[in-house]
Motif scaffolding. Structure first.
Motif, short mmCIF file in Angstrom:
data_model
loop_
_atom_site.label_atom_id
_atom_site.label_comp_id
_atom_site.label_asym_id
_atom_site.label_seq_id
_atom_site.Cartn_x
_atom_site.Cartn_y
_atom_site.Cartn_z
N LEU A 74 0.82 -1.21 0.00
CA LEU A 74 0.00 0.00 0.00
C LEU A 74 0.85 1.27 0.00
N ALA A 75 2.01 1.22 0.63
CA ALA A 75 2.91 2.38 0.60
C ALA A 75 3.33 2.70 -0.83
N THR A 76 3.52 1.67 -1.68
CA THR A 76 3.87 1.91 -3.08
C THR A 76 2.72 2.56 -3.84
N ARG A 77 1.51 2.46 -3.31
CA ARG A 77 0.33 3.06 -3.92
C ARG A 77 0.00 4.41 -3.30
N GLY A 78 0.91 4.92 -2.47
CA GLY A 78 0.74 6.25 -1.91
C GLY A 78 0.06 6.32 -0.56
N VAL A 79 -0.22 5.18 0.06
CA VAL A 79 -0.86 5.21 1.38
C VAL A 79 0.18 5.57 2.43
N ALA A 80 -0.14 6.57 3.25
CA ALA A 80 0.74 6.99 4.35
C ALA A 80 0.18 6.41 5.64
N PHE A 81 1.01 5.75 6.40
CA PHE A 81 0.57 5.13 7.64
C PHE A 81 0.72 6.11 8.79
N THR A 82 -0.27 6.08 9.68
CA THR A 82 -0.39 7.05 10.76
C THR A 82 0.47 6.65 11.95
N ARG A 83 1.11 7.64 12.51
CA ARG A 83 1.90 7.44 13.73
C ARG A 83 1.19 8.18 14.86
N TYR A 84 1.14 7.53 16.01
CA TYR A 84 0.47 8.11 17.17
C TYR A 84 1.47 8.37 18.28
N ASP A 85 1.41 9.56 18.85
CA ASP A 85 2.27 9.91 19.98
C ASP A 85 2.01 8.94 21.14
N GLY A 86 3.07 8.49 21.76
CA GLY A 86 2.94 7.62 22.91
C GLY A 86 2.78 6.14 22.60
N MET A 87 2.72 5.79 21.31
CA MET A 87 2.61 4.37 20.93
C MET A 87 3.94 3.92 20.37
N SER A 88 4.37 2.75 20.74
CA SER A 88 5.65 2.24 20.26
C SER A 88 5.45 1.52 18.92
N GLN A 89 5.39 2.34 17.87
CA GLN A 89 5.26 1.81 16.52
C GLN A 89 6.64 1.69 15.90
N ASP A 90 6.80 0.73 15.00
CA ASP A 90 8.10 0.55 14.36
C ASP A 90 8.29 1.57 13.24
N PRO A 98 -0.05 -6.29 23.16
CA PRO A 98 0.48 -7.19 24.19
C PRO A 98 0.37 -8.68 23.85
N ASP A 99 -0.64 -9.07 23.06
CA ASP A 99 -0.76 -10.49 22.70
C ASP A 99 0.05 -10.88 21.46
N GLY A 100 0.77 -9.92 20.88
CA GLY A 100 1.61 -10.20 19.72
C GLY A 100 0.96 -9.90 18.38
N SER A 101 -0.31 -9.50 18.37
CA SER A 101 -0.94 -9.07 17.12
C SER A 101 -0.29 -7.76 16.68
N GLN A 102 -0.38 -7.46 15.41
CA GLN A 102 0.21 -6.23 14.88
C GLN A 102 -0.86 -5.43 14.15
N VAL A 103 -0.78 -4.10 14.31
CA VAL A 103 -1.78 -3.20 13.74
C VAL A 103 -1.09 -2.01 13.10
N ALA A 104 -1.62 -1.58 11.96
CA ALA A 104 -1.17 -0.35 11.30
C ALA A 104 -2.41 0.44 10.90
N TRP A 105 -2.35 1.75 11.05
CA TRP A 105 -3.47 2.62 10.74
C TRP A 105 -3.12 3.55 9.59
N PHE A 106 -4.15 3.94 8.85
CA PHE A 106 -4.00 4.91 7.76
C PHE A 106 -5.35 5.59 7.58
N ARG A 107 -5.36 6.64 6.79
CA ARG A 107 -6.59 7.41 6.57
C ARG A 107 -7.00 7.35 5.10
N ASP A 108 -8.30 7.36 4.89
CA ASP A 108 -8.79 7.48 3.53
C ASP A 108 -8.75 8.96 3.14
N PRO A 109 -9.06 9.32 1.89
CA PRO A 109 -8.98 10.73 1.49
C PRO A 109 -9.88 11.67 2.28
#
Length: 120
Positions: A74-90, A98-109
């Motif tokens: 999706l990044a190659t298609r121009g999607v920018a992923f959201t970063r949140y203050d206070g969250m340990s995102q890579d 905490p259970d090991g699941s992984q999540v990434a957020w982004f916004r539509d237009p």
């Protein structure tokens, strides 16, 4: 019963481009009232609204088998992923729960928050 999901949009042409061409959902039709997509067995109706105040929470999310690959694609298609203050995102914006699941957020237009999750 089959689930139907709804998302608001002020510009249906822009919604068709994003949800169809960028995210790759199957576009079924556009009427004066909504752009209709198929996401697996779920119908997504992106409904035309006159004005919109995006909310700070996720309104739609997808479960994906390989989050890193999906984020990279999706990044190659121009999607920018959201970063949140206070969250340990890579470095690409992925947060590990905490259970090991992984999540990434982004916004539509429109500014609606969407997410991708790879469950542990």
């Amino acid at each position: 019963m089959d689930l139907i999901a709804f998302a608001p949009a002020t510009d249906l042409d822009r919604a068709v481009e994003f949800y169809g061409a960028v995210l790759g959902l199957e576009h079924q039709e556009t009427t004066p009232f909504a752009a209709v997509f198929r996401a697996g067995n779920v119908m997504l109706r992106v409904t035309k609204v006159e004005s919109l105040q995006p909310q700070p929470f996720t309104i739609l999310g997808w479960s994906v088998p390989d989050l890193r690959a999906t984020v990279a694609h999706l990044a190659t298609r121009g999607v920018a992923f959201t970063r949140y203050d206070g969250m340990s995102q890579d470095s690409v914006g992925i947060w590990t729960t905490p259970d090991g699941s992984q999540v990434a957020w982004f916004r539509d237009p429109e500014g609606n928050t969407l997410s991708l999750t790879q469950f542990a």
